[in-house]
Design a protein around this motif. Structure first.
Motif, PDB file in Angstrom:
ATOM      1  N   LEU A 197       0.822  -1.208   0.000  1.00 28.46           N
ATOM      2  CA  LEU A 197       0.000   0.000   0.000  1.00 28.46           C
ATOM      3  C   LEU A 197       0.860   1.264   0.000  1.00 28.46           C
ATOM      4  O   LEU A 197       0.534   2.251  -0.675  1.00 28.46           O
ATOM      5  CB  LEU A 197      -0.926  -0.013   1.218  1.00 28.46           C
ATOM      6  CG  LEU A 197      -2.017  -1.094   1.196  1.00 28.46           C
ATOM      7  CD1 LEU A 197      -2.600  -1.290   2.592  1.00 28.46           C
ATOM      8  CD2 LEU A 197      -3.114  -0.735   0.204  1.00 28.46           C
ATOM      9  N   SER A 198       1.969   1.241   0.731  1.00 27.65           N
ATOM     10  CA  SER A 198       2.845   2.415   0.804  1.00 27.65           C
ATOM     11  C   SER A 198       3.511   2.693  -0.535  1.00 27.65           C
ATOM     12  O   SER A 198       3.659   3.856  -0.943  1.00 27.65           O
ATOM     13  CB  SER A 198       3.905   2.215   1.886  1.00 27.65           C
ATOM     14  OG  SER A 198       3.311   2.095   3.164  1.00 27.65           O
ATOM     15  N   VAL A 199       3.919   1.635  -1.232  1.00 28.01           N
ATOM     16  CA  VAL A 199       4.511   1.809  -2.564  1.00 28.01           C
ATOM     17  C   VAL A 199       3.476   2.396  -3.521  1.00 28.01           C
ATOM     18  O   VAL A 199       3.780   3.306  -4.313  1.00 28.01           O
ATOM     19  CB  VAL A 199       5.056   0.467  -3.092  1.00 28.01           C
ATOM     20  CG1 VAL A 199       5.355   0.551  -4.585  1.00 28.01           C
ATOM     21  CG2 VAL A 199       6.314   0.080  -2.325  1.00 28.01           C
ATOM     22  N   ILE A 200       2.247   1.913  -3.449  1.00 33.47           N
ATOM     23  CA  ILE A 200       1.181   2.452  -4.308  1.00 33.47           C
ATOM     24  C   ILE A 200       0.963   3.936  -4.023  1.00 33.47           C
ATOM     25  O   ILE A 200       0.863   4.756  -4.942  1.00 33.47           O
ATOM     26  CB  ILE A 200      -0.130   1.668  -4.092  1.00 33.47           C
ATOM     27  CG1 ILE A 200       0.014   0.246  -4.633  1.00 33.47           C
ATOM     28  CG2 ILE A 200      -1.310   2.375  -4.761  1.00 33.47           C
ATOM     29  CD1 ILE A 200      -1.123  -0.668  -4.249  1.00 33.47           C
ATOM     30  N   ARG A 201       0.906   4.279  -2.745  1.00 30.10           N
ATOM     31  CA  ARG A 201       0.689   5.694  -2.384  1.00 30.10           C
ATOM     32  C   ARG A 201       1.832   6.571  -2.905  1.00 30.10           C
ATOM     33  O   ARG A 201       1.600   7.679  -3.410  1.00 30.10           O
ATOM     34  CB  ARG A 201       0.574   5.833  -0.862  1.00 30.10           C
ATOM     35  CG  ARG A 201       0.414   7.275  -0.370  1.00 30.10           C
ATOM     36  CD  ARG A 201      -0.860   7.899  -0.899  1.00 30.10           C
ATOM     37  NE  ARG A 201      -1.024   9.270  -0.437  1.00 30.10           N
ATOM     38  CZ  ARG A 201      -0.493  10.339  -1.029  1.00 30.10           C
ATOM     39  NH1 ARG A 201       0.244  10.191  -2.135  1.00 30.10           N
ATOM     40  NH2 ARG A 201      -0.700  11.550  -0.540  1.00 30.10           N
ATOM     41  N   GLN A 202       3.041   6.075  -2.814  1.00 28.82           N
ATOM     42  CA  GLN A 202       4.193   6.861  -3.237  1.00 28.82           C
ATOM     43  C   GLN A 202       4.309   6.955  -4.756  1.00 28.82           C
ATOM     44  O   GLN A 202       4.601   8.014  -5.309  1.00 28.82           O
ATOM     45  CB  GLN A 202       5.479   6.247  -2.671  1.00 28.82           C
ATOM     46  CG  GLN A 202       6.756   6.952  -3.086  1.00 28.82           C
ATOM     47  CD  GLN A 202       6.846   8.368  -2.555  1.00 28.82           C
ATOM     48  OE1 GLN A 202       6.143   8.727  -1.608  1.00 28.82           O
ATOM     49  NE2 GLN A 202       7.700   9.183  -3.154  1.00 28.82           N
ATOM     50  N   ALA A 300      13.718   1.840  -0.347  1.00 28.67           N
ATOM     51  CA  ALA A 300      13.831   2.983  -1.254  1.00 28.67           C
ATOM     52  C   ALA A 300      14.979   2.793  -2.240  1.00 28.67           C
ATOM     53  O   ALA A 300      14.843   3.084  -3.434  1.00 28.67           O
ATOM     54  CB  ALA A 300      14.028   4.264  -0.450  1.00 28.67           C
ATOM     55  N   ARG A 301      16.109   2.294  -1.759  1.00 29.82           N
ATOM     56  CA  ARG A 301      17.269   2.098  -2.634  1.00 29.82           C
ATOM     57  C   ARG A 301      16.981   1.057  -3.708  1.00 29.82           C
ATOM     58  O   ARG A 301      17.333   1.239  -4.882  1.00 29.82           O
ATOM     59  CB  ARG A 301      18.483   1.674  -1.798  1.00 29.82           C
ATOM     60  CG  ARG A 301      19.718   1.337  -2.626  1.00 29.82           C
ATOM     61  CD  ARG A 301      20.912   1.042  -1.728  1.00 29.82           C
ATOM     62  NE  ARG A 301      20.611   0.038  -0.722  1.00 29.82           N
ATOM     63  CZ  ARG A 301      20.602  -1.275  -0.949  1.00 29.82           C
ATOM     64  NH1 ARG A 301      20.857  -1.746  -2.158  1.00 29.82           N
ATOM     65  NH2 ARG A 301      20.335  -2.126   0.029  1.00 29.82           N
ATOM     66  N   PHE A 308      17.698   7.758  -4.260  1.00 29.30           N
ATOM     67  CA  PHE A 308      16.432   7.909  -3.534  1.00 29.30           C
ATOM     68  C   PHE A 308      16.447   9.029  -2.503  1.00 29.30           C
ATOM     69  O   PHE A 308      15.445   9.707  -2.280  1.00 29.30           O
ATOM     70  CB  PHE A 308      16.061   6.589  -2.847  1.00 29.30           C
ATOM     71  CG  PHE A 308      16.934   6.234  -1.671  1.00 29.30           C
ATOM     72  CD1 PHE A 308      16.608   6.650  -0.386  1.00 29.30           C
ATOM     73  CD2 PHE A 308      18.095   5.490  -1.840  1.00 29.30           C
ATOM     74  CE1 PHE A 308      17.412   6.329   0.700  1.00 29.30           C
ATOM     75  CE2 PHE A 308      18.907   5.165  -0.767  1.00 29.30           C
ATOM     76  CZ  PHE A 308      18.563   5.588   0.511  1.00 29.30           C
ATOM     77  N   ALA A 309      17.600   9.245  -1.867  1.00 25.61           N
ATOM     78  CA  ALA A 309      17.642  10.171  -0.733  1.00 25.61           C
ATOM     79  C   ALA A 309      17.428  11.624  -1.147  1.00 25.61           C
ATOM     80  O   ALA A 309      16.886  12.421  -0.374  1.00 25.61           O
ATOM     81  CB  ALA A 309      18.971  10.033   0.007  1.00 25.61           C
ATOM     82  N   LYS A 310      17.821  11.975  -2.371  1.00 27.83           N
ATOM     83  CA  LYS A 310      17.729  13.383  -2.758  1.00 27.83           C
ATOM     84  C   LYS A 310      16.291  13.858  -2.904  1.00 27.83           C
ATOM     85  O   LYS A 310      16.028  15.061  -2.824  1.00 27.83           O
ATOM     86  CB  LYS A 310      18.517  13.646  -4.038  1.00 27.83           C
ATOM     87  CG  LYS A 310      18.011  12.944  -5.272  1.00 27.83           C
ATOM     88  CD  LYS A 310      18.931  13.235  -6.460  1.00 27.83           C
ATOM     89  CE  LYS A 310      18.469  12.503  -7.711  1.00 27.83           C
ATOM     90  NZ  LYS A 310      19.398  12.723  -8.849  1.00 27.83           N
ATOM     91  N   HIS A 311      15.354  12.922  -3.127  1.00 31.10           N
ATOM     92  CA  HIS A 311      13.949  13.337  -3.096  1.00 31.10           C
ATOM     93  C   HIS A 311      13.190  12.657  -1.956  1.00 31.10           C
ATOM     94  O   HIS A 311      11.972  12.529  -2.003  1.00 31.10           O
ATOM     95  CB  HIS A 311      13.249  13.106  -4.450  1.00 31.10           C
ATOM     96  CG  HIS A 311      13.595  11.829  -5.134  1.00 31.10           C
ATOM     97  ND1 HIS A 311      14.631  11.711  -6.002  1.00 31.10           N
ATOM     98  CD2 HIS A 311      13.034  10.600  -5.072  1.00 31.10           C
ATOM     99  CE1 HIS A 311      14.699  10.479  -6.465  1.00 31.10           C
ATOM    100  NE2 HIS A 311      13.752   9.785  -5.908  1.00 31.10           N
ATOM    101  N   GLU A 315      11.708   8.628   3.350  1.00 37.35           N
ATOM    102  CA  GLU A 315      10.902   9.323   4.349  1.00 37.35           C
ATOM    103  C   GLU A 315       9.417   9.250   4.000  1.00 37.35           C
ATOM    104  O   GLU A 315       8.563   9.096   4.884  1.00 37.35           O
ATOM    105  CB  GLU A 315      11.357  10.775   4.459  1.00 37.35           C
ATOM    106  CG  GLU A 315      12.778  10.927   4.988  1.00 37.35           C
ATOM    107  CD  GLU A 315      13.246  12.367   4.987  1.00 37.35           C
ATOM    108  OE1 GLU A 315      12.464  13.248   4.552  1.00 37.35           O
ATOM    109  OE2 GLU A 315      14.390  12.617   5.411  1.00 37.35           O
ATOM    110  N   SER A 316       9.121   9.367   2.713  1.00 37.93           N
ATOM    111  CA  SER A 316       7.720   9.272   2.288  1.00 37.93           C
ATOM    112  C   SER A 316       7.161   7.878   2.542  1.00 37.93           C
ATOM    113  O   SER A 316       6.042   7.726   3.044  1.00 37.93           O
ATOM    114  CB  SER A 316       7.596   9.629   0.804  1.00 37.93           C
ATOM    115  OG  SER A 316       7.961  10.967   0.570  1.00 37.93           O
ATOM    116  N   ILE A 317       7.946   6.847   2.200  1.00 39.88           N
ATOM    117  CA  ILE A 317       7.488   5.475   2.430  1.00 39.88           C
ATOM    118  C   ILE A 317       7.223   5.247   3.918  1.00 39.88           C
ATOM    119  O   ILE A 317       6.218   4.626   4.301  1.00 39.88           O
ATOM    120  CB  ILE A 317       8.521   4.459   1.901  1.00 39.88           C
ATOM    121  CG1 ILE A 317       8.563   4.485   0.365  1.00 39.88           C
ATOM    122  CG2 ILE A 317       8.195   3.047   2.392  1.00 39.88           C
ATOM    123  CD1 ILE A 317       7.318   3.951  -0.310  1.00 39.88           C
TER     124      ILE A 317
END
Length: 329
Positions: A197-202, A300-301, A308-311, A315-317
């Motif tokens: 669900l978190s991947v979908i939201r992101q 994220a990586r 990933f870290a630059k955007h 943190e969003s996940i």
């Protein structure tokens, strides 16, 4: 008059149900009557929105960035979409495969798109687009495998009506539960629903919006010069609720890249779960109900790439994971 334009399904593809702009309707009538000798310099904004909706329904990117956008501009991206369609259906001998697969990198793809010649959306092309749309509907070879679902995502895209975590849970939660159970049964791998669900939201905020990567298409075209252009185009796109690249179709169990585009929502959710379970490192992460900060960085990586870290992807996940955990209790 163009065939099929009185079909209510075609009308749903061409326009939003709430759109009552008289100029839009006037332009749409011109389009229906066959006034489609349009190119980048002569197109009217409202007519082009209808054409862009039709192209997106058929699986073509309409922006030079590779996005699927409905902005009323017959720009380089929409020109590329029409050129791709014409080439794939043998409608324009002036469009060459070499031009569609012009040499480029990720950084130069948008500027080098000028290698694709300007084309016209003539009546023959428009007729074929409508014919293919009807065939796709009847064969259920449409985005998300369902006409109703495809229209939901098309309209949501134009409205910029993306879903909150709660709306994502309400719309997709039951199917995510089934996907998790299937992965456990088929692969004996545990994955917590919150990760899918978190991947979908992101990635999509619950609205399917594929993205075409020209540099990948150009690379595949060089490597496989005899392969079908349409299949290479699908392999060069990210699909579904999880934005998985079509080139990954084998790894997630899809029969082809195009099948990822036409897969029902239930299969798309399963594909996200399978993609998350491909890496042994990630399997250890997505099994956790109470992940640590490093777990979000690991996902994220692997999912988003080394930058990933630059955007702040991790943190969003983490934020979405916490939100879904709260919603689910």
């Amino acid at each position: 008059m163009l065939a099929f334009t009185d079909d209510p399904r075609i009308q749903q593809i061409l326009t939003l149900p709430e759109d009552s702009d008289p100029q839009w309707r006037l332009d749409l009538e011109r389009f229906k009557q066959g006034d489609v000798t349009l190119d980048r310099k002569t197109a009217g904004e409202n007519t082009i929105k209808a054409i862009q909706r039709l192209l997106i329904f058929l699986g073509y990117s309409t922006s030079s960035s590779g996005a699927f956008s409905i902005d009323g501009d017959f720009g380089r991206g929409t020109n590329r979409a029409v050129a791709q369609f014409q080439f794939e259906h043998g409608l324009n001998p002036d469009v060459k495969r070499s031009a569609l697969g012009y040499p480029c990198t990720f950084q130069t793809a948008k500027t080098e798109i000028v290698n694709i010649p300007d084309v016209k959306l003539d009546q023959r092309t428009a007729e074929k687009m409508l014919e293919v749309a009807i065939q796709s509907i009847e064969n259920k070879h449409v985005n998300c495998g369902s006409f109703e679902e495809a229209i939901f995502h098309l309209n949501s895209l134009q409205r910029n009506a993306f879903l909150t975590c709660r709306k994502i849970w309400e719309r997709y939660g039951p199917a995510v539960q089934v996907a998790v159970q299937r992965i456990k049964a088929e692969k004996n791998v545990t994955i917590q629903q919150e990760w899918i669900l978190s991947v979908i939201r992101q990635e999509t905020a619950g609205v399917v919006r594929p993205r075409f990567e020209q540099h990948i298409f150009s690379k595949l075209n060089r490597e496989m010069p005899n392969a079908e252009v349409s299949e290479l185009r699908y392999r060069s796109m990210s699909f579904g609720l999880g934005q998985i690249m079509g080139a990954n179709f084998k790894g997630i169990g899809a029969p082809s890249a195009k099948a990822m585009f036409t897969s029902p929502i239930e299969d798309q959710l399963l594909y996200v779960g399978k993609f998350l379970c491909q890496s042994s490192v990630l399997r250890g992460v997505v099994a956790k109900k109470a992940p640590a900060a490093q777990d979000f960085r690991t996902l994220a990586r692997i999912y988003n790439g080394p930058g990933f870290a630059k955007h702040h992807y991790h943190e969003s996940i983490a934020r979405w994971f916490g939100e879904f955990r709260s919603i689910m209790g």
